[in-house]
Design a protein around this motif. Structure first.
Motif, PDB file in Angstrom:
ATOM      1  N   ASP A   1     -55.072  75.477 -34.522  1.00 14.66           N
ATOM      2  CA  ASP A   1     -54.664  75.216 -36.015  1.00 14.66           C
ATOM      3  C   ASP A   1     -54.469  73.938 -36.513  1.00 14.66           C
ATOM      4  O   ASP A   1     -53.781  73.255 -35.621  1.00 14.66           O
ATOM      5  CB  ASP A   1     -52.954  75.980 -36.064  1.00 14.66           C
ATOM      6  N   ALA A   2     -55.003  73.656 -37.478  1.00 15.06           N
ATOM      7  CA  ALA A   2     -55.123  72.390 -37.781  1.00 15.06           C
ATOM      8  C   ALA A   2     -53.821  71.425 -38.130  1.00 15.06           C
ATOM      9  O   ALA A   2     -53.613  70.507 -38.081  1.00 15.06           O
ATOM     10  CB  ALA A   2     -56.148  71.939 -39.102  1.00 15.06           C
ATOM     11  N   GLU A   3     -52.700  72.464 -38.499  1.00 19.59           N
ATOM     12  CA  GLU A   3     -51.426  72.057 -39.075  1.00 19.59           C
ATOM     13  C   GLU A   3     -50.430  72.095 -37.665  1.00 19.59           C
ATOM     14  O   GLU A   3     -49.381  71.734 -37.934  1.00 19.59           O
ATOM     15  CB  GLU A   3     -50.728  73.008 -40.119  1.00 19.59           C
ATOM     16  N   ALA A   4     -50.839  72.699 -36.599  1.00 22.88           N
ATOM     17  CA  ALA A   4     -49.900  72.869 -35.645  1.00 22.88           C
ATOM     18  C   ALA A   4     -49.465  71.258 -34.965  1.00 22.88           C
ATOM     19  O   ALA A   4     -50.261  70.659 -34.808  1.00 22.88           O
ATOM     20  CB  ALA A   4     -50.246  73.708 -34.590  1.00 22.88           C
ATOM     21  N   ALA A   5     -48.141  71.630 -34.505  1.00 20.65           N
ATOM     22  CA  ALA A   5     -47.728  70.199 -34.016  1.00 20.65           C
ATOM     23  C   ALA A   5     -48.322  70.175 -32.517  1.00 20.65           C
ATOM     24  O   ALA A   5     -48.834  68.928 -32.097  1.00 20.65           O
ATOM     25  CB  ALA A   5     -46.070  70.581 -33.641  1.00 20.65           C
ATOM     26  N   ASP A   6     -48.607  71.255 -31.686  1.00 23.12           N
ATOM     27  CA  ASP A   6     -49.222  71.422 -30.555  1.00 23.12           C
ATOM     28  C   ASP A   6     -50.814  71.234 -30.736  1.00 23.12           C
ATOM     29  O   ASP A   6     -51.441  72.376 -31.402  1.00 23.12           O
ATOM     30  CB  ASP A   6     -48.980  72.458 -29.724  1.00 23.12           C
ATOM     31  N   GLN A   7     -51.453  70.197 -30.289  1.00 21.04           N
ATOM     32  CA  GLN A   7     -52.787  70.147 -31.123  1.00 21.04           C
ATOM     33  C   GLN A   7     -53.755  70.447 -29.778  1.00 21.04           C
ATOM     34  O   GLN A   7     -55.056  70.292 -29.624  1.00 21.04           O
ATOM     35  CB  GLN A   7     -53.325  68.782 -31.412  1.00 21.04           C
TER      36      GLN A   7
END
Length: 134
Positions: A45-51
């Motif tokens: 997910d591009a917006e997730a905190a965990d990349q």
């Protein structure tokens, strides 16, 4: 007294619609092998905190399967929003591609996004890390 101000209420409308939500954005990062084949795909997910994302291995079919699930879930959210009078733009898929990936694989990855249902797909090079500050 201070001089008169030409300001006052503005007739301009802000560019904000409370009934319009943000589209979901996903990123598929594709690391090529030394010979230009797909070495590894991660989807996040591009917006997730965990990349970190989900490791899909080197199989574009797994990318198709996963993006299809995400697209279908997003379509349900879009339909639910329509029912309450809100608008959600279509979901977006960015495919980050390593420099040496052969074009045939790039087309295969792009096609997986199209087959999943995405209409907004952006193939881009993997961003280069910023140079260290001196």
């Amino acid at each position: 007294l201070p001089p008169a101000n030409d300001g006052g209420p503005s007739s301009a409308t802000p560019d904000f619609d409370p009934l319009k939500e943000k589209p979901m954005k996903w990123v598929a990062r594709v690391i090529p092998t030394d010979k230009g084949a797909i070495g590894n795909i991660t989807l996040r997910d591009a917006e997730a905190a965990d990349q970190t994302g989900t490791d899909l291995g080197a199989d574009p079919k797994r990318l198709l399967d996963e993006t299809k699930k995400l697209y279908n879930a997003e379509q349900k959210r879009i339909e639910a929003a329509k029912a309450r009078g809100a608008t959600i733009p279509p979901p977006k898929l960015t495919i980050e591609i390593g420099d040496s990936l052969l074009q045939g694989y790039v087309i295969q990855l792009f096609d997986a996004g199209v087959q999943a249902g995405f209409t907004e797909i952006a193939p881009v090079p993997i961003p280069k890390p910023a140079p260290p500050k001196k």
